[in-house]
Design an enzyme around this catalytic site. Structure first.
Site, PDB file in Angstrom:
ATOM      1  N   THR A  53      43.332  20.910 -22.960  1.00  0.00           N
ATOM      2  CA  THR A  53      44.718  21.267 -23.289  1.00  0.00           C
ATOM      3  C   THR A  53      45.617  20.939 -22.106  1.00  0.00           C
ATOM      4  O   THR A  53      45.385  21.394 -20.989  1.00  0.00           O
ATOM      5  CB  THR A  53      44.815  22.770 -23.621  1.00  0.00           C
ATOM      6  N   GLN A  67      39.836  17.062 -32.005  1.00  0.00           N
ATOM      7  CA  GLN A  67      39.352  18.443 -32.099  1.00  0.00           C
ATOM      8  C   GLN A  67      40.322  19.237 -32.958  1.00  0.00           C
ATOM      9  O   GLN A  67      41.512  19.334 -32.649  1.00  0.00           O
ATOM     10  CB  GLN A  67      39.213  19.113 -30.738  1.00  0.00           C
ATOM     11  N   HIS A  78      36.626  23.204 -33.737  1.00  0.00           N
ATOM     12  CA  HIS A  78      36.628  24.135 -32.603  1.00  0.00           C
ATOM     13  C   HIS A  78      36.206  25.521 -33.088  1.00  0.00           C
ATOM     14  O   HIS A  78      36.980  26.243 -33.706  1.00  0.00           O
ATOM     15  CB  HIS A  78      38.025  24.183 -31.988  1.00  0.00           C
ATOM     16  N   ASN A 121      35.267  29.510 -27.596  1.00  0.00           N
ATOM     17  CA  ASN A 121      36.288  30.017 -26.673  1.00  0.00           C
ATOM     18  C   ASN A 121      37.184  31.098 -27.264  1.00  0.00           C
ATOM     19  O   ASN A 121      38.344  31.243 -26.875  1.00  0.00           O
ATOM     20  CB  ASN A 121      37.138  28.861 -26.130  1.00  0.00           C
ATOM     21  N   TYR A 136      38.460  31.502 -30.352  1.00  0.00           N
ATOM     22  CA  TYR A 136      39.483  31.173 -31.352  1.00  0.00           C
ATOM     23  C   TYR A 136      39.001  31.550 -32.754  1.00  0.00           C
ATOM     24  O   TYR A 136      37.962  32.180 -32.926  1.00  0.00           O
ATOM     25  CB  TYR A 136      39.878  29.705 -31.214  1.00  0.00           C
ATOM     26  N   ARG A 196      32.027  22.616 -31.953  1.00  0.00           N
ATOM     27  CA  ARG A 196      31.924  23.149 -30.594  1.00  0.00           C
ATOM     28  C   ARG A 196      31.627  24.638 -30.676  1.00  0.00           C
ATOM     29  O   ARG A 196      32.288  25.379 -31.414  1.00  0.00           O
ATOM     30  CB  ARG A 196      33.219  22.921 -29.810  1.00  0.00           C
ATOM     31  N   ASN A 254      38.919  35.004 -23.745  1.00  0.00           N
ATOM     32  CA  ASN A 254      39.840  35.410 -24.809  1.00  0.00           C
ATOM     33  C   ASN A 254      39.384  36.695 -25.504  1.00  0.00           C
ATOM     34  O   ASN A 254      39.583  36.879 -26.702  1.00  0.00           O
ATOM     35  CB  ASN A 254      40.049  34.270 -25.823  1.00  0.00           C
TER      36      ASN A 254
END
Length: 369
Positions: free
Chosen positions: A32, A106, A182, A185, A187, A234, A242
Site C-alpha cells: 500500500t 490483489q 486478500h 492482516n 481485513y 493471501r 489490526n
C-alpha cells in the site's frame, strides 16, 4: 557481469504458475502506497511508472485494491470498481507487460478496518460482528479512531461475494494476468475466519466450516473469472495485526485443507506476525505447507539466502519480498549479484508524489559489473 550470488541462485530460475511462465521466483508483494488519484481513486501514469520499474519481478502482486467503496480502509488507495479505475489499471498492466512482466491484482475488502469518512454516505464500516477494533484509521484528514462497525446481515453476505466477482471481471478487463484474494492482516475475509472477530450464530459463524464459508465462496467467484490456476489467496493465520486476535492453529490447518480441495492455484502465506516475528508458538509453517501441495508463496522477513533455501528445500515455490521493493526497483538484479539493498525512506511510504516512490535509483552498471 558478476555471476549470481550462490545464496540467491535458486530464486532466479523460471517457474510455471498454471499457464504462465514466470521469469524468476521473486515476487513483489502487495504494498500500500496511497498514491491513487485523490478524486477517482484510479491509478495514474505515476503508478504505471512505479510498477514498470519493478517489472523484473517474476510476479508482481499489486497493492490491495478495494472491490467497492465499502471495502476502502485507507486514504488514496486504488479501487477496481469503476470505469476510471479500470482505465487507470490498464495503464499499469500495459506498462508491465511491455517489459515482459506478469502482474496479478490483489482484491481487497477491509471490513471493519475503516472509518465512516471513507464509506459511502458516511455509513458505518461493515464486519461479521459489531466489535470495534483498537487502532486508528488513515482518512483523508489524517488518523482518526476506528468506530464500532455494523454487522452484516445474512442477506447481505452474498453481495460481498458479488463485489469480489465483479472486481475480478473489472481486473480482467484492465489486463491483469490473475488475482490474489486478500484474506490476511485482519481485513474482512480474515475477520470472518477468526473467532475473535466473528461471533455470529448463523451459517457464517461458529464452526470452522461456517467461518471459512465466505472465503471459499469468494475463491469460487474469482476463480470463475480468471480460472482457479490464476487465482490465489493471501493468509496470515498467526498474525495479530489490526486487532484480529490470537492465531488459531486448528483454523489454519482447516483453511489450508479447504483451499487445497477448492483447487485454488496458490497460497501466499505470511509466516508469522505480519512485519514481525517469524516464529509464533503453536504454528509450524513447514508442517502447514504440506497441507497445501500446490504453489506456496512464502512471505515475511525473507532475504535472498533464506528465500533461496526455502525454494531449494521445497518449502516454497516462490518467495515474496515487500519493503525491499520500495527502495530497490532492481531487486532481482541486486539479489543476483549480491549487492547491498537500499533502505526505504519511512517518511514517504504513504501518500505524496514521485519522491520516495519512483525516484529510487537502480544500481549503477559499475556496481553490477
Amino acid at each position: 557481469m558478476k555471476t549470481p550470488a550462490n545464496s540467491a541462485a535458486a530464486l532466479l530460475s523460471p517457474y510455471s504458475l498454471g499457464p504462465l511462465t514466470l521469469r524468476n521466483r521473486v515476487v513483489m508483494a502487495p504494498l500500500t502506497r496511497s498514491r491513487a488519484d485523490a478524486q477517482t481513486l484510479a491509478p495514474r501514469a505515476l503508478n504505471a511508472e512505479y510498477y514498470a520499474q519493478r517489472a523484473g519481478a517474476g510476479l508482481i502482486i499489486s497493492e490491495g485494491s478495494q472491490v467497492s467503496q465499502q471495502g476502502q480502509g485507507y486514504a488514496w488507495t486504488p479501487g477496481i470498481y469503476s470505469e476510471a479505475q479500470i482505465a487507470g489499471w490498464r495503464q499499469v498492466t500495459d506498462a508491465v507487460h511491455a517489459l515482459g512482466g506478469t502482474i496479478f491484482i490483489q482484491l481487497w475488502h477491509v471490513g471493519r478496518i475503516s472509518h465512516p469518512e471513507l464509506q459511502p454516505d458516511g455509513a458505518l464500516p461493515v464486519a461479521p460482528s459489531a466489535i470495534r477494533p483498537e487502532g486508528q484509521a488513515f482518512t483523508n484528514d489524517g488518523f482518526k479512531p476506528m468506530v464500532e462497525p455494523r454487522a452484516l446481515t445474512t442477506d447481505e453476505i452474498p453481495g460481498i461475494v458479488e463485489q469480489f466477482r465483479q472486481a475480478a471481471r473489472n481486473a480482467r478487463a484492465a489486463g491483469f494476468d490473475g488475482a490474489e484474494i486478500h484474506s490476511a492482516n485482519g481485513y474482512l475475509l480474515e475477520q470472518f475466519l477468526r473467532s475473535h472477530t466473528n461471533r455470529r450464530s448463523d451459517a457464517w459463524g461458529g464452526s470452522l466450516e461456517n467461518r471459512t464459508r465466505l472465503l471459499l465462496e469468494v475463491v469460487a467467484a474469482v476463480g470463475s473469472v480468471f480460472g482457479l490456476e490464476r487465482t490465489g489467496v493471501r493468509l496470515s493465520p498467526a498474525t495479530t495485526v489490526n486487532d484480529i486476535g490470537p492465531g488459531e492453529p486448528e483454523l489454519a490447518a482447516y483453511v489450508l485443507k479447504a483451499l487445497d480441495a477448492s483447487g485454488v492455484g496458490f497460497v501466499h502465506m505470511v509466516e508469522g506476525v505480519t512485519g514481525g516475528a517469524r516464529t509464533v508458538e503453536g504454528f509450524d509453517f513447514r508442517a502447514l505447507r504440506k497441507l497445501f501441495p500446490r504453489t506456496w508463496i512464502a512471505n515475511n522477513g525473507y532475504d535472498g539466502a533464506l528465500g533461496a533455501e526455502a525454494v531449494a528445500s521445497g518449502h516454497a515455490e516462490l518467495v515474496a519480498f515487500g519493503k525491499p521493493w520500495i527502495s530497490n526497483p532492481d531487486l532481482v538484479e541486486r539479489l543476483a549479484t549480491g549487492l547491498p539493498l537500499a533502505q526505504p525512506d519511512k517518511a514517504t511510504l504513504y501518500g505524496g508524489d514521485a519522491h520516495g516512490y519512483t525516484d529510487y535509483p537502480r544500481a549503477t552498471p559499475a556496481a553490477i559489473a
